[in-house]
Design a protein around this motif. Structure first.
Motif, mmCIF file in Angstrom:
data_model
loop_
_atom_site.group_PDB
_atom_site.id
_atom_site.type_symbol
_atom_site.label_atom_id
_atom_site.label_comp_id
_atom_site.label_asym_id
_atom_site.label_seq_id
_atom_site.Cartn_x
_atom_site.Cartn_y
_atom_site.Cartn_z
ATOM 1 N N UNK A 1 0.832 -1.169 0.000
ATOM 2 C CA UNK A 1 0.000 0.000 0.000
ATOM 3 C C UNK A 1 0.874 1.229 0.000
ATOM 4 N N UNK A 2 0.402 2.319 -0.537
ATOM 5 C CA UNK A 2 1.156 3.560 -0.485
ATOM 6 C C UNK A 2 0.954 4.126 0.904
ATOM 7 N N UNK A 3 2.036 4.449 1.564
ATOM 8 C CA UNK A 3 1.922 4.989 2.911
ATOM 9 C C UNK A 3 2.563 6.362 2.975
ATOM 10 N N UNK A 38 -6.856 -3.519 -6.903
ATOM 11 C CA UNK A 38 -6.150 -3.654 -5.627
ATOM 12 C C UNK A 38 -5.402 -2.339 -5.415
ATOM 13 N N UNK A 39 -6.024 -1.368 -4.740
ATOM 14 C CA UNK A 39 -5.491 -0.008 -4.719
ATOM 15 C C UNK A 39 -4.337 0.264 -3.758
ATOM 16 N N UNK A 58 -5.720 -4.831 -11.394
ATOM 17 C CA UNK A 58 -5.083 -3.535 -11.570
ATOM 18 C C UNK A 58 -4.456 -3.183 -10.224
ATOM 19 N N UNK A 59 -3.129 -3.136 -10.175
ATOM 20 C CA UNK A 59 -2.396 -2.871 -8.935
ATOM 21 C C UNK A 59 -1.236 -1.942 -9.254
#
Length: 161
Positions: A1-3, A38-39, A58-59
């Protein structure tokens, strides 16, 4: 995940979901012919996990709150736990089915009860506690995770795996 602060999450959210969690949810959900978004992006291992499951995914490393793919049918992912409420709010606004892997205690949160129509909800409880790799915690995971599935055409209620 983008954190990180730019996306509202904490560096403590940067954990990789084990393959067995993805196997379980793909066994339950009717997504073989669906485009799955899957964001949340950690180190990108999810993409290789889902290739094993033959998923059309799509990830990409994009901001979940500002972006969505042009074509997608559902969201399946492990969101940053520090921003769960905001993630659930966004998913509800998007209006498509979603499955999120969250701590069990999420089910007792007031915001969850206020957002979710239980007639569209399935909770899948795995047999065992998952351990997540990465992040700051190098010990066993201190909580039980469950899949919260919303809006899918599957039996509603609680499923004990």
């Amino acid at each position: 995940m983008i954190v990180g602060k730019a996306f509202g999450a904490s560096v403590n959210d940067d954990y990789e979901t084990p393959f067995e969690a993805w196997e379980l949810i793909y066994d339950y959900l009717p997504v073989l012919r669906k485009k799955v978004w899957c964001p949340f992006f950690c180190n990108g291992a999810l993409t290789s996990h889902l290739k094993w499951l033959h998923a059309d995914v799509y990830h990409q490393k994009k901001d979940f709150y500002e972006y969505q793919p042009s074509q997608w049918d559902c969201i399946i992912d492990n969101p940053p736990y520090s921003t769960k409420k905001k993630v659930f709010e966004r998913c509800m606004k998007l209006g498509k089915p979603f499955a999120l892997l969250v701590p069990l205690d999420t089910l007792e949160r007031k915001y969850f009860a206020d957002l979710i129509d239980v007639n569209k909800l399935t909770v899948i409880i795995p047999k065992k506690r998952y351990n997540y790799s990465g992040g700051l915690n190098k010990k066993n995971c201190p909580f039980k995770s469950v899949w919260v599935c919303y809006g899918f055409d599957i039996e509603k209620g609680i499923v004990y795996e």
